[in-house]
Design an enzyme around this catalytic site. Structure first.
Site, PDB file in Angstrom:
ATOM      1  N   HIS A   1       3.517   1.804  -1.596  1.00  0.00           N
ATOM      2  CA  HIS A   1       3.925   2.049  -2.977  1.00  0.00           C
ATOM      3  C   HIS A   1       2.696   2.265  -3.865  1.00  0.00           C
ATOM      4  O   HIS A   1       2.701   3.103  -4.763  1.00  0.00           O
ATOM      5  CB  HIS A   1       4.708   0.855  -3.527  1.00  0.00           C
ATOM      6  CG  HIS A   1       6.092   0.731  -2.981  1.00  0.00           C
ATOM      7  ND1 HIS A   1       7.207   0.629  -3.787  1.00  0.00           N
ATOM      8  CD2 HIS A   1       6.548   0.683  -1.711  1.00  0.00           C
ATOM      9  CE1 HIS A   1       8.291   0.520  -3.025  1.00  0.00           C
ATOM     10  NE2 HIS A   1       7.910   0.538  -1.767  1.00  0.00           N
TER      11      HIS A   1
ATOM     12  N   THR B   1       0.816  -1.215   0.000  1.00  0.00           N
ATOM     13  CA  THR B   1       0.000   0.000   0.000  1.00  0.00           C
ATOM     14  C   THR B   1       0.848   1.262   0.000  1.00  0.00           C
ATOM     15  O   THR B   1       0.459   2.274  -0.583  1.00  0.00           O
ATOM     16  CB  THR B   1      -0.941   0.014   1.217  1.00  0.00           C
ATOM     17  OG1 THR B   1      -0.194  -0.252   2.417  1.00  0.00           O
ATOM     18  CG2 THR B   1      -2.022  -1.052   1.078  1.00  0.00           C
TER      19      THR B   1
ATOM     20  N   ASP C   1       6.866   0.351 -10.859  1.00  0.00           N
ATOM     21  CA  ASP C   1       7.544   0.454  -9.574  1.00  0.00           C
ATOM     22  C   ASP C   1       8.983  -0.034  -9.698  1.00  0.00           C
ATOM     23  O   ASP C   1       9.318  -0.847 -10.566  1.00  0.00           O
ATOM     24  CB  ASP C   1       6.791  -0.385  -8.539  1.00  0.00           C
ATOM     25  CG  ASP C   1       7.270  -0.128  -7.128  1.00  0.00           C
ATOM     26  OD1 ASP C   1       6.668   0.707  -6.443  1.00  0.00           O
ATOM     27  OD2 ASP C   1       8.270  -0.756  -6.708  1.00  0.00           O
TER      28      ASP C   1
END
Length: 214
Positions: free
Chosen positions: A23, A21, A127
Site C-alpha cells: 500500500h 509496503t 488509505d
C-alpha cells in the site's frame, strides 16, 4: 488542476499510507507526483516505515519540491512487538499482523492531534483503512480522497462476499459457491478465501469490513 494553478493556490495535501509496503510504495509514488505538480505534500507515517522511502523524499526536497515526512511513534511495546516491526508484508504471520494492526489503530490520536493542530490542510488522501479520516475531513471542512491499491473487480468481489455471505451457505470448504452481483459467473470455494473472511472477528478482519462498507 495544472501545476502553476496548484502553486498559485499553495495547495497543501496530507497523505496517509497504510503500514504495508504494498500500500505504502504506490501511495508515496503518488504523493511525489503531486509534489512535482506544485502541491505542498506531507506524508504521515511511522519511523521505520519512513525509512523505506525517505531517501526519495529527501532527494525530491533537495531538488526544490515541497514534500516532507511527518513521523508518528508506533506503539510497539504496547502491542507486544519488537521495536522496528511496524509494517505488514506477504510473509507476516497472522499473529504479528494482528499486533501491527492494533498498533495502527492506536496511531489515530497522534495523527488527529497533528491534523487539528496549527498546520493548514486542503485535502486528505488516506488509505482505505483510515476510515476515521472521513469524520476528520468533515470537521476540517475539506475533501478526503480514499486510496485503494486493489482492482475494482476484487473490491466488488469483497463487497459481494460481505453483503451476501455466499460462502456460509455451502456444506464444506471444497464446495463451490457463486459470487453474487458480477456480470459473469464466478465460483470459488472457502479454501480460496482470504484469512480475514475466515476469521472476521480478528482486528484485521474487522478493519477490512469497515473499509468495504464505508
Amino acid at each position: 488542476m495544472l501545476s502553476h494553478e496548484a502553486e498559485a493556490y499553495n495547495l497543501k495535501v496530507i497523505f496517509l499510507p497504510f503500514l504495508s509496503t504494498s500500500h505504502m510504495i504506490p501511495m508515496v509514488d503518488m504523493a511525489r507526483l503531486f509534489a512535482m505538480h506544485g502541491v505542498d505534500i506531507t506524508i504521515i507515517t511511522t519511523t521505520s516505515n519512513a525509512e523505506i522511502f525517505q531517501k526519495s523524499i529527501d532527494r525530491d526536497f533537495n531538488q526544490g519540491l515541497s514534500i516532507k515526512t511527518h513521523v508518528v511513534e508506533f506503539p510497539a511495546k504496547e502491542v507486544g512487538l519488537p521495536v522496528g516491526i511496524e509494517a505488514m508484508n506477504a510473509n507476516t504471520s497472522i499473529d504479528m499482523a494482528d499486533k501491527i494492526f492494533k498498533g495502527f489503530i492506536m496511531l489515530q490520536p497522534q495523527i488527529e492531534n497533528y491534523l487539528f493542530g496549527e498546520i493548514e490542510v486542503d485535502c486528505i488522501i488516506s488509505d482505505m483503512f483510515y476510515v476515521w479520516t472521513v469524520d476528520v475531513a468533515a470537521k476540517l471542512g475539506i475533501p478526503r480522497i480514499v486510496f485503494c491499491p486493489a482492482s475494482i473487480f476484487s473490491r466488488c468481489t469483497e463487497l459481494s462476499i460481505e453483503q451476501h455471505s455466499s460462502h456460509t451457505k455451502v456444506e464444506s470448504d471444497c464446495d463451490k459457491f457463486t459470487i453474487v452481483g458480477l456480470p459473469d459467473k464466478l465460483e470459488m470455494n472457502r479454501l480460496q478465501l482470504p484469512n480475514w473472511v475466515k476469521k472476521p472477528d480478528v482486528p484485521f478482519g474487522e478493519m477490512i469490513k469497515s473499509s468495504i462498507t464505508l
